[in-house]
Write an enzyme that holds these catalytic residues in place. Structure first.
Site, mmCIF file in Angstrom:
data_model
loop_
_atom_site.group_PDB
_atom_site.id
_atom_site.type_symbol
_atom_site.label_atom_id
_atom_site.label_comp_id
_atom_site.label_asym_id
_atom_site.label_seq_id
_atom_site.Cartn_x
_atom_site.Cartn_y
_atom_site.Cartn_z
ATOM 1 N N CYS A 1 -13.642 -2.124 7.888
ATOM 2 C CA CYS A 1 -12.536 -1.258 6.745
ATOM 3 C C CYS A 1 -13.389 -0.710 5.431
ATOM 4 O O CYS A 1 -13.011 0.205 5.073
ATOM 5 C CB CYS A 1 -11.406 -2.351 5.837
ATOM 6 N N CYS B 1 -15.100 -3.362 1.447
ATOM 7 C CA CYS B 1 -13.770 -3.759 1.511
ATOM 8 C C CYS B 1 -13.247 -4.886 0.653
ATOM 9 O O CYS B 1 -14.044 -5.654 0.051
ATOM 10 C CB CYS B 1 -13.498 -4.230 3.250
ATOM 11 N N ARG C 1 0.967 -1.128 -0.128
ATOM 12 C CA ARG C 1 -0.015 0.004 0.048
ATOM 13 C C ARG C 1 0.956 1.253 0.158
ATOM 14 O O ARG C 1 2.034 1.344 0.921
ATOM 15 C CB ARG C 1 -0.920 0.008 1.319
#
Length: 557
Positions: free
Chosen positions: A480, A431, A75
């Site tokens: 998330c 998510c 990420r």
């Protein structure tokens, strides 16, 4: 404060990690397995990645007596969610060469790539570095990617908060140089003096910490779900200061009533950027010193605030700051969504917000999004900005370049897809969940589009197809996909089963409430059919579904 004799195993890994280096160097050299050593699986998070495996293939691999098919998700750290056209083209190539090929836009305004094999991790990060990009602190027990209002056409003050997001991100970076040692320079260059870290020390934080910045009246960043929420106060077309709130976080654990979703509580107001940065720094140090380091399920800042009390936390922050926070100023949010299509800012530049369902940038039958965006990037006439709703803004387009971008959007079906998507679909978030997330109990991004397709006719049945109802899904209770903060929220409990939550507001100021437990698709559709019918008959003028269902819950409880 946590008893030093009762620390969780993760705390011991962090303090004994030699500045987050651990044995990662040795793990990477071990080509006998696709995995890395157990302790290193904790440490790589601080470098912006997770070890995962393809859960769809676990049974097949076990039957063949093979280890799980391990890979890594990386990420990027992109405060404010910005890439140049050159960086997007570079990202496209990196995704093709080292990952599944899918570029994933996250709910925190950044990008992640999945399916990176262990031998490709270092080349991937080195290629990011050539694009002046990094993944430092994108995961782990530190401040994560700092988000801010995404669309510059929303406010002429956007640039101010975008730059502030960058300053906060820089201030909160770990001081260890291990990222460069391990992934870039291939040398251990340890200078203890330069690695002394007054913010994180050698303990880092008890858990992750998230910061978001909003400019009213659009709460497109869902600011109150953050550990630290900053709201720009605008008077006479300038920012006169910021309200500071703390204690947001949507994660919980099924069956554990001590865990819960929570929105941030207002602490006060500061009138200068200098004070703001100091306050943010000290909010973090209080969490560092008082957060729970024994039970990671109870270690987010929200639990520390509820343990100390709002006043107690504020007092400790003010003591460390050396100044008092002023009372919070008035503000008003009027919406919480992305402005799809073309908008223009005060400088005359154009912005096109396109719909990316659950952030998955790939080519499909309906439209060739990934290849189209590469062509657009190669014009060199756009920048790329990401939203917290997993969408993409083609930004900073000059008047003379707009027609070319419009043509490419049309040629690849991108603008048509954005225009034709239903209101419900455009207001959906999910998510990643299965097949890569190790915590997922149910599907998320792979299933919600299918479910939305089945809900759309139900809305049309009641003439509600143009309602901007927010719908969100998470494959587990960790939040998330921000499902606790939606008008309709689904939280996975088992494969094909979800808790259904309703009653959240449309502006991000109220959490929803669990309405039905552990239900499958048939019952979900039946329940929503009943609720939409009741809503149509019983709603007040201009009353949102979230506000109506909140009121409805009060009548049946």
């Amino acid at each position: 404060m946590t008893d030093k004799n009762n620390l969780s195993p993760v705390e011991r890994i962090k303090t004994g990690s030699n500045g987050l280096r651990g044995t990662l160097k040795e793990s990477l050299l071990d080509d006998f397995t696709g995995a890395i050593r157990e302790d290193d699986q904790t440490l790589i998070k601080f470098h912006g990645m997770y070890q995962q495996d393809d859960r769809d293939r676990r049974e097949e691999r076990v039957a063949k007596k093979l280890e799980w098919l391990y890979s890594y998700m990386i990420r990027l750290r992109l405060p404010g969610g910005f890439l140049t056209s050159e960086q997007w083209a570079g990202l496209h190539e990196i995704a093709e060469n080292h990952s599944t090929g899918v570029i994933k836009i996250t709910t925190r305004q950044t990008i992640q790539l999945h399916g990176i094999l262990k031998s490709h991790v270092k080349p991937t990060i080195q290629n990011f570095n050539l694009q002046h990009l990094d993944s430092i602190a994108a995961c782990g027990d530190v401040n994560r990617n700092v988000t801010c209002t995404s669309n510059p056409s929303e406010s002429p003050l956007h640039q101010v908060v975008y730059e502030l997001a960058g300053k906060i991100s820089e201030m909160c970076l770990p001081k260890t140089k291990s990222y460069y040692d391990l992934w870039i320079d291939d040398e251990l260059l340890i200078d203890r003096k330069t690695e002394e870290d007054p913010l994180y020390q050698d303990r880092y934080l008890p858990r992750k910490l998230k910061i978001g910045i909003a400019i009213p009246p659009n709460n497109d960043v869902d600011v109150f779900i953050n550990d630290i929420a900053l709201i720009a106060i605008v008077e006479n077309d300038r920012i006169v200061g910021y309200n500071i709130a703390a204690g947001g976080g949507l994660g919980a654990t099924h069956g554990n009533d001590a865990t819960y979703a929570r929105l941030a509580s207002l602490l006060g107001f500061v009138d200068t950027e200098e004070k703001l940065l100091k306050a943010v720094h000290e909010i973090i140090t209080v969490q560092r010193d008082f957060g729970n380091r024994s039970d990671r399920k109870l270690s987010r800042l929200k639990y520390t605030i509820d343990q100390l009390g709002i006043e107690g936390y504020r007092n400790e922050v003010e003591k460390r700051c050396g100044f008092a926070l002023e009372p919070a100023r008035e503000f008003k949010f009027e919406q919480r969504k992305d402005r799809y299509g073309w908008t223009r800012n005060h400088e005359g530049k154009w912005f096109y917000t396109l719909f990316v369902e659950h952030g998955r940038v790939l080519d499909i039958e309906e439209y060739s999004l990934k290849s189209g965006l590469l062509k657009i990037a190669k014009t060199g006439n756009v920048n790329f900005r990401f939203t917290c709703n997993q969408n993409l803004i083609l930004s900073d387009i000059r008047e003379e370049d707009k027609a070319e971008i419009e043509t490419l959007l049309k040629e690849h079906g991108i603008s048509d897809y954005t225009e034709k998507a239903s209101a419900l679909r455009k207001n959906s978030v999910a998510c990643v969940a299965l097949n890569t997330c190790s915590l997922a109990l149910a599907e998320g991004q792979r299933y919600l589009p299918v479910l939305v397709t089945k809900i759309e006719p139900v809305l049309e049945k009641y003439g509600l197809q143009d309602e901007d109802i927010t719908i969100r899904m998470t494959g587990c209770p960790n939040g998330c996909g921000r499902s606790p903060n939606a008008e309709i929220g689904f939280v996975g409990t088992a494969y094909g089963k979800y808790n259904l939550h309703i009653g959240g507001d449309r502006l991000g100021m109220r959490l929803n409430t669990k309405f039905k437990e552990n239900i499958g698709e048939e019952e979900i559709l039946q329940t929503l059919d009943e609720l939409f019918g009741i809503y149509l008959k019983g709603r007040h003028s201009k009353e949102t579904f979230g506000d109506f269902s909140y009121r409805y819950l009060q009548t049946i409880q």
